[in-house]
Enzyme design. Structure first.
Site, mmCIF file in Angstrom:
data_model
loop_
_atom_site.group_PDB
_atom_site.id
_atom_site.type_symbol
_atom_site.label_atom_id
_atom_site.label_comp_id
_atom_site.label_asym_id
_atom_site.label_seq_id
_atom_site.Cartn_x
_atom_site.Cartn_y
_atom_site.Cartn_z
ATOM 1 N N SER A 1 -33.715 -107.995 -72.450
ATOM 2 C CA SER A 1 -34.751 -109.022 -72.578
ATOM 3 C C SER A 1 -35.044 -109.587 -71.197
ATOM 4 C CB SER A 1 -34.244 -110.152 -73.491
ATOM 5 O OG SER A 1 -35.075 -111.288 -73.406
ATOM 6 N N TYR B 1 -27.565 -116.038 -75.391
ATOM 7 C CA TYR B 1 -28.321 -114.792 -75.589
ATOM 8 C C TYR B 1 -28.638 -114.176 -74.227
ATOM 9 C CZ TYR B 1 -32.252 -111.755 -76.916
ATOM 10 O OH TYR B 1 -33.100 -110.684 -77.097
ATOM 11 N N LYS C 1 -27.408 -110.532 -72.630
ATOM 12 C CA LYS C 1 -28.358 -109.508 -72.186
ATOM 13 C C LYS C 1 -28.187 -109.182 -70.701
ATOM 14 C CE LYS C 1 -30.448 -108.568 -76.048
ATOM 15 N NZ LYS C 1 -30.301 -107.234 -76.650
#
Length: 258
Positions: free
Chosen positions: A149, A162, A166
């Site tokens: 991402s 998150y 990533k």
């Protein structure tokens, strides 16, 4: 020498795409199948993966559905074993499935949430890749494509854990590329921006927030799931034969905005 058109051909190749019963994963699976790959549709729900596989087969594409919760070791092993049993091996692995159970400042997250995010977003892609390694070696090479991402490259509000998971996936990919190149295996990572999926609904369903994001983007809009398929087809095929260890954004210009 192959023509450029021929180099995109994936006929005879076997691809596993995790989290592919909907959204970006489904679009990637369809793209690979349209180029001739035999695709394994996988997500936690057997009925959901069967429905997608049936839809693909009805449209002349080759697919089977194998349910797998990538956070569970026995199911990861079974996914790879069943694929090899059915199709004879694995050439392409797309680690797309991911979770983000929290949208809050990093200090508000519980330790269990951190563990869950890391298990699914980092540990599972690492172990799934390890599980396909011997088959890819036997077949003379392969392509591992990890879906990260833009949050791995740029910190955003409320997505700290998150983002951290990533970012770890980026370095995992580079190490896979460095260590496995000797076997003809390539590893690359794609960083999508804001894509209209159920996963990102909290962002795009907030009209005020969406307008703000879209105004800041050179493309002036969010992306659609099918716009992620092309770059995966490139990285999976001989057209991308000299591409390994790369980090590629598909973000409408998010990384150069503002």
């Amino acid at each position: 020498m192959k023509s450029i058109q021929q180099s995109f051909n994936l006929k005879g190749k076997v691809a596993i795409i995790t989290g592919s019963s909907k959204g970006i994963g489904k679009s990637i699976a369809q793209g690979l199948a349209e180029y001739g790959a035999k695709v394994v549709i996988s997500s936690r729900n057997q009925e959901a993966v069967d429905n997608v596989a049936e839809e693909f087969n009805n449209n002349g594409l080759e697919a089977i559905g194998i349910a797998c919760h990538i956070g569970k070791a026995d199911q990861r092993k079974e996914l790879i074993e069943k694929t090899i049993e059915h199709y004879g091996g694995v050439d392409i692995l797309v680690n797309n499935a991911a979770i983000n159970p929290i949208y809050a400042p990093i200090e508000e997250a519980e330790e269990e949430v951190f563990d869950k995010i890391m298990d699914v977003n980092v540990k599972a892609p690492w172990l799934l890749s390890n599980l396909v390694l011997s088959s890819m070696k036997e077949r003379g090479g392969g392509s591992v494509i990890n879906i990260a991402s833009v949050e791995a490259l740029h910190p955003g509000a409320g997505l700290g854990l998150y983002s951290t998971s990533k970012a770890a996936l980026l370095m995992l990919t580079k190490n896979q590329a460095k260590e496995w190149g000797q076997y003809g295996i390539r590893a690359n990572v794609i960083c999508p921006g804001l894509i209209k999926t159920k996963f990102s609904a909290a962002l795009w369903q907030n009209e005020k927030l969406l307008n703000k994001i879209e105004k800041s983007l050179p493309s002036s809009r969010m992306g659609m799931p099918d716009e992620m398929a092309g770059i995966v087809c490139l990285l999976a095929s001989d057209a991308g034969a000299y591409m390994t260890g790369g980090v590629y954004t598909a973000d409408g210009g998010y990384m150069i905005a503002g």
